[in-house]
Design an enzyme around this catalytic site. Structure first.
Site, PDB file in Angstrom:
ATOM      1  N   SER A 257       0.870  -1.164   0.000  1.00  0.00           N
ATOM      2  CA  SER A 257       0.000   0.000   0.000  1.00  0.00           C
ATOM      3  C   SER A 257       0.905   1.212   0.000  1.00  0.00           C
ATOM      4  O   SER A 257       2.114   1.095   0.109  1.00  0.00           O
ATOM      5  CB  SER A 257      -0.880   0.006   1.238  1.00  0.00           C
ATOM      6  OG  SER A 257      -0.081   0.216   2.381  1.00  0.00           O
ATOM      7  N   LYS A 258       0.301   2.373  -0.113  1.00  0.00           N
ATOM      8  CA  LYS A 258       1.122   3.574  -0.132  1.00  0.00           C
ATOM      9  C   LYS A 258       2.005   3.638   1.103  1.00  0.00           C
ATOM     10  O   LYS A 258       3.119   4.108   1.077  1.00  0.00           O
ATOM     11  CB  LYS A 258       0.226   4.805  -0.208  1.00  0.00           C
ATOM     12  CG  LYS A 258      -0.294   5.032  -1.620  1.00  0.00           C
ATOM     13  CD  LYS A 258      -1.492   5.946  -1.639  1.00  0.00           C
ATOM     14  CE  LYS A 258      -2.417   5.556  -2.779  1.00  0.00           C
ATOM     15  NZ  LYS A 258      -3.721   6.168  -2.675  1.00  0.00           N
ATOM     16  N   ARG A 259       1.460   3.136   2.201  1.00  0.00           N
ATOM     17  CA  ARG A 259       2.221   3.121   3.445  1.00  0.00           C
ATOM     18  C   ARG A 259       3.402   2.172   3.388  1.00  0.00           C
ATOM     19  O   ARG A 259       4.447   2.420   3.943  1.00  0.00           O
ATOM     20  CB  ARG A 259       1.313   2.658   4.583  1.00  0.00           C
ATOM     21  CG  ARG A 259       0.456   3.758   5.152  1.00  0.00           C
ATOM     22  CD  ARG A 259       0.361   3.526   6.646  1.00  0.00           C
ATOM     23  NE  ARG A 259      -0.373   4.585   7.289  1.00  0.00           N
ATOM     24  CZ  ARG A 259      -1.541   4.404   7.881  1.00  0.00           C
ATOM     25  NH1 ARG A 259      -2.074   3.211   7.896  1.00  0.00           N
ATOM     26  NH2 ARG A 259      -2.139   5.399   8.463  1.00  0.00           N
TER      27      ARG A 259
END
Length: 497
Positions: A257-259
């Site tokens: 994910s972006k994280r």
RNA sequence: GGCGCAUUCGUCUAGCGGCCUAGGAUGCCACCCUCUCAAGGUGGAGAUCACGGGUUCGAAUCCCGUAUGCGCUACCA
């Protein structure tokens, strides 16, 4: 139902809420390859039905990413097609029409209860130890007729079946059976109170309308597929072949994910990864051709790709291996193509002009063979080539003087090399090598000592292409200047010590 | 909580009952090549096939449990 030679129609149907990331790109790749493999069509459809999540510019980014990676769509934005429009926000009447059909059939109903009311009711039920609401058809305290008369907004919900089974025939997992009685799924919203359809409604209607034959999507959709299947069944439509593709995980084993470092595909491109390397690497997460073949051209992938060989389990994205693939592709690349791909990186680094001249490109083309097999990323080009364009401004004496060598010896080497090379009338690899090897012998030094000192003098660094080819590329005059500069830089330190 | 999916070297994978003392790739280590770094070559370490039962003459492969991880459980996709 599976690997038939009939042309398939697949689609990528993103919502314009962000970039195309590595995780989603792999699913797109599978869809695209399957369409190409079967000689069918690959469509792009924009699922912009959630006005709250709309991100300006996301669609343009998305389109640019697909184009950059080379996955062209046959129908969709920009190119049009027989099922236009390809933006769901422009297809509202279609969904309304089909929604009315479901309502007429009695499988969908209007629900006037608001979200906050549902939450309230559920909370009370949970406190009483009762299960949450599944149907919203006739609820005590909610007077649908009165609300309808008052013109209040409503949602259209699908009445989920409460008995029997819903079977998802997933191509790579086989049949997945859901017991309707224990599903515990609330009747899903088909049409929101703002008149827009939800994913379930819009995607099913469009996939049917657009004659999609194979739906490839992330496996997080398995859980909600009973809704989708019951919609198909309610309409009496033939279902597409469902292929739930495993997700791509990050280094830490967590979902990308972006994280967790899932980067937009354009960032990989900017970092100097080649589209063909990314595609080749990515296709091997979750799919394999056989027990040993890994490097395959796009053409070979199209010929060999087979949905039934997709694995059901998630895979970790390994940047190191991607890097290896990139190196393989970089080394195999035709020099004239490589020049074109590398020029922008050199321009950005200020090594050549922003709009490179013919002469600059010719110079790059001349230099490239020296570093091509050492490159793993296009973006590494500037740092491996810059010394050819810029004379070392100063020398790190600690580096200029090789291990187990005295500064005085280095000065001697530089001066002797300057003299010997200066006398050369033909400036080529064989001549420089002969001269320098002879010089090494005459001085009674080791090849490593001499060559390293000369390398640092000529390039300013300890890592470079082969010494002779480097000197030849540099030119005789420039080489002599650099040797002499290095000697000068070193001399004062002799005086001091 | 309920429902669902997954589980072979660190990582990507091959394997679909005997060819497996589990193969390939990447990463790591060593050696060779060598003027440095890469590339290339050779070799090595690395997986009791999550665990436990069964079925079978025989299981990584079939069945059932368990564990762990993940997903869904929105008027998001």
């Amino acid at each position: 139902m599976t690997d038939l030679p009939t042309p398939a129609r697949t689609r990528f149907a993103p919502s314009p809420t962000g970039f195309v990331h590595i995780g989603s790109l792999r699913t797109v790749l599978f869809s695209w390859l399957w369409a190409r493999h079967t000689g069918g069509q690959f469509l792009l459809r924009i699922e912009d039905t959630d006005r709250k999540r709309y991100v300006p510019g996301a669609e343009e980014q998305l389109i640019a990413s697909l184009q950059a990676i080379g996955m062209q769509w046959d129908e969709g934005p920009l190119v049009g097609g027989p099922h236009a429009p390809y933006h769901q926000s422009q297809r509202l009447e279609i969904y309304q029409r089909y929604a009315a059909e479901l309502e007429a059939k009695g499988v969908a109903y209007r629900s006037y209860i608001r979200g906050d009311e549902i939450e309230q009711l559920n909370q009370e039920r949970v406190e009483r130890g009762e299960p949450k609401l599944l149907s919203f058809r006739d609820l005590p305290g909610i007077d649908n007729a009165a609300r309808a008369a008052a013109g209040e907004p409503y949602t259209l919900r699908l009445a989920m079946r409460t008995s029997g089974q819903t079977v998802l025939n997933d191509l790579i997992r086989g049949p997945i059976v859901f017991e309707n009685a224990t599903l515990g799924m609330p009747d899903p919203v088909l049409i929101k109170s703002d008149g827009f359809p939800t994913y379930a409604m819009a995607a099913m209607v469009d996939d049917h309308e657009m004659a999609i034959t194979h739906v490839l999507r992330g496996d997080e959709w398995i859980s909600t597929s009973p809704i989708h299947i019951q919609i198909y069944e309610a309409f009496g439509w033939q279902q597409p072949v469902w292929i739930h593709v495993p997700i791509v995980l990050g280094n830490d084993g967590k979902r990308l994910s972006k994280r967790h470092g899932d980067t937009s595909i354009t960032e990989y491109l900017d970092a100097g990864f080649l589209p063909e390397a990314i595609i080749n690497y990515l296709v091997l997460i979750g799919w394999s051709y056989d027990d040993k073949t890994e490097i395959m051209t796009i053409q070979e992938l199209i010929e060999r790709f087979d949905l039934t060989r997709i694995r059901p389990s998630a895979g970790v994205f390994d940047r190191e291996k991607l890097l290896h693939f990139n190196g393989v592709y970089l080394r195999a690349m035709a020099p004239e193509v490589l020049v074109q791909r590398i020029a922008p990186y050199l321009s950005r680094a200020g090594i050549i002009s922003a709009a490179p001249t013919e002469a600059e490109l010719a110079r790059v083309a001349q230099l490239l063979p020296l570093v091509q097999e050492r490159l793993k990323l296009l973006s590494e080009a500037p740092e491996t080539l810059d010394f050819f364009f810029v004379r070392p401004q100063s020398y790190d004496l600690g580096v200029l003087v090789p291990k187990k060598t005295e500064p005085a010896q280095v000065v001697q080497v530089l001066q002797a090399a300057h003299a010997a090379l200066g006398q050369l009338t033909s400036w080529d690899e064989a001549s420089t090598e002969a001269v320098l090897r002879q010089l090494t012998e005459d001085l009674g030094l080791k090849v490593g000592q001499v060559f390293m000192a000369l390398r640092v003098a000529a390039t300013g660094r300890t890592v470079s292409p082969g010494l002779f080819e480097t000197l030849v590329a540099l030119g005789q005059a420039e080489t002599l200047v650099r040797l002499s500069n290095a000697a000068t830089a070193l001399s004062p330190s002799l005086v001091v010590s």
